[in-house]
Design a protein around this motif. Sequence first.
Motif, mmCIF file in Angstrom:
data_model
loop_
_atom_site.group_PDB
_atom_site.id
_atom_site.type_symbol
_atom_site.label_atom_id
_atom_site.label_comp_id
_atom_site.label_asym_id
_atom_site.label_seq_id
_atom_site.Cartn_x
_atom_site.Cartn_y
_atom_site.Cartn_z
ATOM 1 N N CYS A 181 0.820 -1.208 0.000
ATOM 2 C CA CYS A 181 0.000 0.000 0.000
ATOM 3 C C CYS A 181 0.856 1.260 0.000
ATOM 4 C CB CYS A 181 -0.917 0.008 1.231
ATOM 5 S SG CYS A 181 -2.079 -1.357 1.295
ATOM 6 N N HIS A 182 2.054 1.153 0.560
ATOM 7 C CA HIS A 182 2.945 2.309 0.677
ATOM 8 C C HIS A 182 4.389 1.849 0.577
ATOM 9 C CE1 HIS A 182 -0.279 4.999 1.950
ATOM 10 N NE2 HIS A 182 -0.681 4.064 2.793
ATOM 11 N N ASN A 183 5.271 2.811 0.303
ATOM 12 C CA ASN A 183 6.694 2.522 0.403
ATOM 13 C C ASN A 183 7.208 2.984 1.762
ATOM 14 O OD1 ASN A 183 7.284 5.364 0.251
ATOM 15 N ND2 ASN A 183 7.165 5.266 -1.983
ATOM 16 N N GLY A 184 8.468 2.715 2.020
ATOM 17 C CA GLY A 184 9.029 3.032 3.325
ATOM 18 C C GLY A 184 8.965 4.505 3.676
ATOM 19 N N MET A 185 9.200 5.372 2.712
ATOM 20 C CA MET A 185 9.188 6.802 2.980
ATOM 21 C C MET A 185 7.781 7.286 3.341
ATOM 22 S SD MET A 185 10.953 9.450 3.390
ATOM 23 C CE MET A 185 12.518 8.914 2.692
ATOM 24 N N GLN A 186 6.764 6.758 2.675
ATOM 25 C CA GLN A 186 5.385 7.161 2.973
ATOM 26 C C GLN A 186 4.969 6.716 4.370
ATOM 27 O OE1 GLN A 186 3.555 5.217 -0.343
ATOM 28 N NE2 GLN A 186 3.822 6.961 -1.731
ATOM 29 N N VAL A 187 5.414 5.529 4.760
ATOM 30 C CA VAL A 187 5.120 5.023 6.101
ATOM 31 C C VAL A 187 5.849 5.845 7.159
ATOM 32 C CG1 VAL A 187 5.559 3.067 7.652
ATOM 33 C CG2 VAL A 187 4.531 2.678 5.406
ATOM 34 N N LEU A 188 7.130 6.103 6.925
ATOM 35 C CA LEU A 188 7.924 6.877 7.876
ATOM 36 C C LEU A 188 7.406 8.303 7.997
ATOM 37 C CD1 LEU A 188 10.388 7.115 9.736
ATOM 38 C CD2 LEU A 188 11.764 7.669 7.719
#
Length: 205
Positions: A181-188
């Motif tokens: 659903c998201h990449n790491g940057m979007q989650v962070l």
Amino acid sequence: MKTATYVRLAHALSWALHPFLLPLYLVAALLLLTPFGLYPAGVKLYLVWVVVLYALVIPVLALGVLRSLGRISSYRIDERRERLLPLAVGTLCFLLCALTLAKIPSAEFLRKCMLAAGCCEAFCLAVSCRWKISLHLTAAGAAVAVLGVMNFIGVAGMLLPLAGAILCAGALASARLYLGCHNGMQVLAGFAGGFAVATLAVLFL
């Protein structure tokens, strides 16, 4: 390679820790573990109803209306552009919730929590105009921030809920990444943004 079991688990975790539900968990923690628990049953019921109405019922109904009008293609609102109207509705709902709770002077901290939630919705709305951010992790970051502030100001019995919220945020981040659903940057960015916005709102608004 993704397995069906892990996919189902990730979806279950995403629903259990949905942004619509986290304010309800927070209210439950406040009513069970803090001096809010000393309120009469009628006042507790009123507080729960107000939060359920503005944090869950109205936003869900709004999603239904937007879906029926064709303004969103899915209740999951995965498309960035489709998030703008739901987030605007969410921002307004939390601000109205805070305004309603202001009628109970002793519920000042709960009012601040709802105001913080409104600020987080507004933050996500602003970011979503140009970039996709994790709404789930923004809500999780806000929950960790609120519980962290409560521990910082010396509210007894909130260390265990804080630890649980941190663990849940980590598990939720893993689930959202696993589902793609998201990449790491979007989650962070979601977690950090929710944490920062909620902390500032609770402390200074």
